[in-house]
Design a protein around this motif. Structure first.
Motif, PDB file in Angstrom:
ATOM      1  N   ASP A  28      40.790  34.420 -15.162  1.00  0.00           N
ATOM      2  CA  ASP A  28      40.377  33.244 -15.919  1.00  0.00           C
ATOM      3  C   ASP A  28      41.311  32.065 -15.654  1.00  0.00           C
ATOM      4  O   ASP A  28      42.531  32.204 -15.700  1.00  0.00           O
ATOM      5  CB  ASP A  28      40.384  33.586 -17.416  1.00  0.00           C
ATOM      6  N   LYS A  64      37.693  47.710 -15.558  1.00  0.00           N
ATOM      7  CA  LYS A  64      38.732  48.752 -15.601  1.00  0.00           C
ATOM      8  C   LYS A  64      39.055  49.272 -14.200  1.00  0.00           C
ATOM      9  O   LYS A  64      40.221  49.524 -13.871  1.00  0.00           O
ATOM     10  CB  LYS A  64      38.282  49.908 -16.496  1.00  0.00           C
ATOM     11  N   ASP A 123      32.489  46.496 -18.563  1.00  0.00           N
ATOM     12  CA  ASP A 123      33.812  47.025 -18.932  1.00  0.00           C
ATOM     13  C   ASP A 123      34.297  48.030 -17.890  1.00  0.00           C
ATOM     14  O   ASP A 123      35.474  48.033 -17.513  1.00  0.00           O
ATOM     15  CB  ASP A 123      33.758  47.704 -20.309  1.00  0.00           C
ATOM     16  N   SER A 155      27.192  45.643 -21.268  1.00  0.00           N
ATOM     17  CA  SER A 155      28.627  45.450 -21.533  1.00  0.00           C
ATOM     18  C   SER A 155      29.410  46.685 -21.104  1.00  0.00           C
ATOM     19  O   SER A 155      30.547  46.582 -20.649  1.00  0.00           O
ATOM     20  CB  SER A 155      28.853  45.149 -23.009  1.00  0.00           C
ATOM     21  N   LYS A 163      37.648  37.821 -16.180  1.00  0.00           N
ATOM     22  CA  LYS A 163      36.269  37.576 -16.612  1.00  0.00           C
ATOM     23  C   LYS A 163      35.334  38.055 -15.505  1.00  0.00           C
ATOM     24  O   LYS A 163      35.732  38.178 -14.344  1.00  0.00           O
ATOM     25  CB  LYS A 163      36.044  36.105 -16.939  1.00  0.00           C
ATOM     26  N   ASP A 193      46.148  42.573 -15.838  1.00  0.00           N
ATOM     27  CA  ASP A 193      45.898  42.418 -17.282  1.00  0.00           C
ATOM     28  C   ASP A 193      44.413  42.186 -17.494  1.00  0.00           C
ATOM     29  O   ASP A 193      43.898  41.096 -17.233  1.00  0.00           O
ATOM     30  CB  ASP A 193      46.724  41.247 -17.819  1.00  0.00           C
ATOM     31  N   ILE A 194      43.724  43.204 -17.994  1.00  0.00           N
ATOM     32  CA  ILE A 194      42.266  43.129 -18.133  1.00  0.00           C
ATOM     33  C   ILE A 194      41.840  42.026 -19.099  1.00  0.00           C
ATOM     34  O   ILE A 194      40.753  41.466 -18.988  1.00  0.00           O
ATOM     35  CB  ILE A 194      41.694  44.507 -18.560  1.00  0.00           C
ATOM     36  N   SER A 195      42.711  41.690 -20.041  1.00  0.00           N
ATOM     37  CA  SER A 195      42.364  40.665 -21.034  1.00  0.00           C
ATOM     38  C   SER A 195      42.259  39.276 -20.411  1.00  0.00           C
ATOM     39  O   SER A 195      41.674  38.366 -20.996  1.00  0.00           O
ATOM     40  CB  SER A 195      43.401  40.642 -22.165  1.00  0.00           C
ATOM     41  N   LYS A 196      42.820  39.111 -19.221  1.00  0.00           N
ATOM     42  CA  LYS A 196      42.780  37.807 -18.548  1.00  0.00           C
ATOM     43  C   LYS A 196      41.684  37.722 -17.492  1.00  0.00           C
ATOM     44  O   LYS A 196      41.562  36.728 -16.789  1.00  0.00           O
ATOM     45  CB  LYS A 196      44.134  37.521 -17.895  1.00  0.00           C
ATOM     46  N   THR A 228      41.156  46.679 -12.379  1.00  0.00           N
ATOM     47  CA  THR A 228      42.537  46.713 -12.898  1.00  0.00           C
ATOM     48  C   THR A 228      43.297  47.914 -12.349  1.00  0.00           C
ATOM     49  O   THR A 228      44.493  47.828 -12.039  1.00  0.00           O
ATOM     50  CB  THR A 228      42.509  46.748 -14.438  1.00  0.00           C
TER      51      THR A 228
END
Length: 386
Positions: free
Chosen positions: A55, A19, A15, A11, A40, A35-38, A22
């Motif tokens: 995603d 990063k 990650d 992980s 995968k 946007d890293i949250s979007k 991004t």
């Protein structure tokens, strides 16, 4: 296999990869990655290759982490910047010839390239009996143009020395020299791994001084001939195909060397395909027909290459004859190292009997390389065609 890939990709590594992607979202190709949250991440076939995607969309790139070796059997991609520069150079010289690089991050040693998700690895396509002549000929043209436009005969001695400095690849060259020309021809080398059938025929190599001398000749040419910028590892696993298109990938072994190396490696891998289908356990005439199609594409590949590779240092006919001679020697070394060394090919997973025939082809090409001056003769000797 997917499980082991997932295990290697912690992980923390995932990650870190996300990063870095991004960080480069200011680039036109990555405006979707802000946007890293979007985002995968998926495994991309080996434990240092990932697909990063948005995603719920088709937006994606391939990311290669070059910091750590992933397979001790082969040189690892420890020079992300060199691979990035090579892909840019190839695409500049022959637009559409190579996968497009997106960015190289020197700090993390991460290389980002376009995602050819609709393409297939050429080796897999050939094993499955799919071959498009147009894609094969495009590959031949692209390689010819890259060689022609970086050739010492066209750019001159000063420029070739500068190109050699720009594409210095000493660590990888040392590893490649060991894998291709030294270990397979050294009895008892601990890195060698071969089937019992091949092991029983190793006297074909170690008991024949002609073969060993020829391998030494090819090693010298590999190390000393500064002719043009070459891919350096142009096998069918380093090419992607889709319909009539082909693209070169995996350019981490590039350097200024002999043009004949790229062609020799490619022809050797076509020979693997030939035996894979000719001796397929599934007794089907379609396999035999396909095997002979592969022979035909080898002839067409070299003819197409010479139509476009016009930068020569001497009389054209003499130059072409010498190049094919070297090509035969390099093909012989590639065939032998794939059977005797650790980096085997998928073609023989279900056709182990074909290994002996292929080994014979490699030995014959090395023994006769300096007398081979046409692609027809090369294929005749390699495959003992009637």
């Amino acid at each position: 296999m997917a499980h082991s890939n997932a295990a290697c990709a912690s992980s923390e590594i995932r990650d870190s990869v996300m990063k870095v992607v991004t960080k480069y979202s200011h680039l036109e190709q990555l405006q979707w990655a802000g946007d890293i949250s979007k985002l995968k991440i998926e495994n991309g076939g080996s434990c240092n290759v990932f697909r990063v995607c948005l995603d719920g969309s088709d937006s994606s790139v391939i990311v290669v982490q070059c910091a750590k070796p992933t397979d001790a059997k082969e040189p690892h991609r420890d020079n992300a910047q060199l691979e990035f520069n090579t892909l840019i150079k190839f695409d500049c010289l022959a637009p559409g010839s190579a996968v497009k690089p997106v960015f190289c991050d020197p700090e993390s040693k991460i290389l980002c390239i376009e995602d050819l998700r609709d393409y297939a690895i050429y080796r897999t396509s050939l094993i499955n009996g799919h071959l498009d002549d147009d894609a094969a000929l495009k590959l031949a043209r692209d390689v010819a143009i890259i060689h022609r436009d970086t050739h010492v005969a066209k750019i001159g001695e000063d420029a070739i020395k500068q190109l050699d400095k720009e594409f210095q690849n000493a660590t990888t060259l040392t590893l490649r020299e060991q894998l291709l020309f030294t270990s397979p021809f050294t009895p008892g080398d601990p890195s060698n791994q071969c089937s019992d059938a091949v092991k029983a025929r190793l006297d074909w190599l170690y008991g024949d001084q002609e073969v060993l001398r020829a391998a030494a000749d090819m090693k010298r040419i590999f190390l000393e001939k500064k002719e043009a910028l070459i891919h350096g590892d142009l096998h069918t696993g380093s090419i992607m195909v889709k319909d009539k298109d082909s693209k070169i990938i995996n350019a981490g072994c590039s350097y200024v060397g002999p043009c004949s190396l790229d062609l020799g490696l490619l022809v050797a891998n076509y020979i693997f395909t030939y035996y894979c289908h000719l001796l397929c356990p599934d007794d089907n005439d379609n396999h035999r027909v396909f095997a002979y199609r592969v022979v035909d594409i080898c002839n067409k590949t070299v003819d197409e290459y010479f139509k476009h590779m016009t930068s020569v240092t001497e009389d054209l006919e003499i130059y072409q004859a010498k190049l094919i001679s070297e090509m035969a020697g390099f093909a012989g070394c590639e065939i032998i190292r794939r059977l005797v060394g650790p980096a085997h090919v998928d073609e023989f997973d279900h056709t182990h009997d074909a290994e002996i025939d292929a080994l014979g082809a490699g030995v014959r090409l090395l023994k006769a390389y300096d007398r081979i001056h046409s692609i027809g003769t090369l294929m005749l000797i390699a495959l003992m065609l009637a």
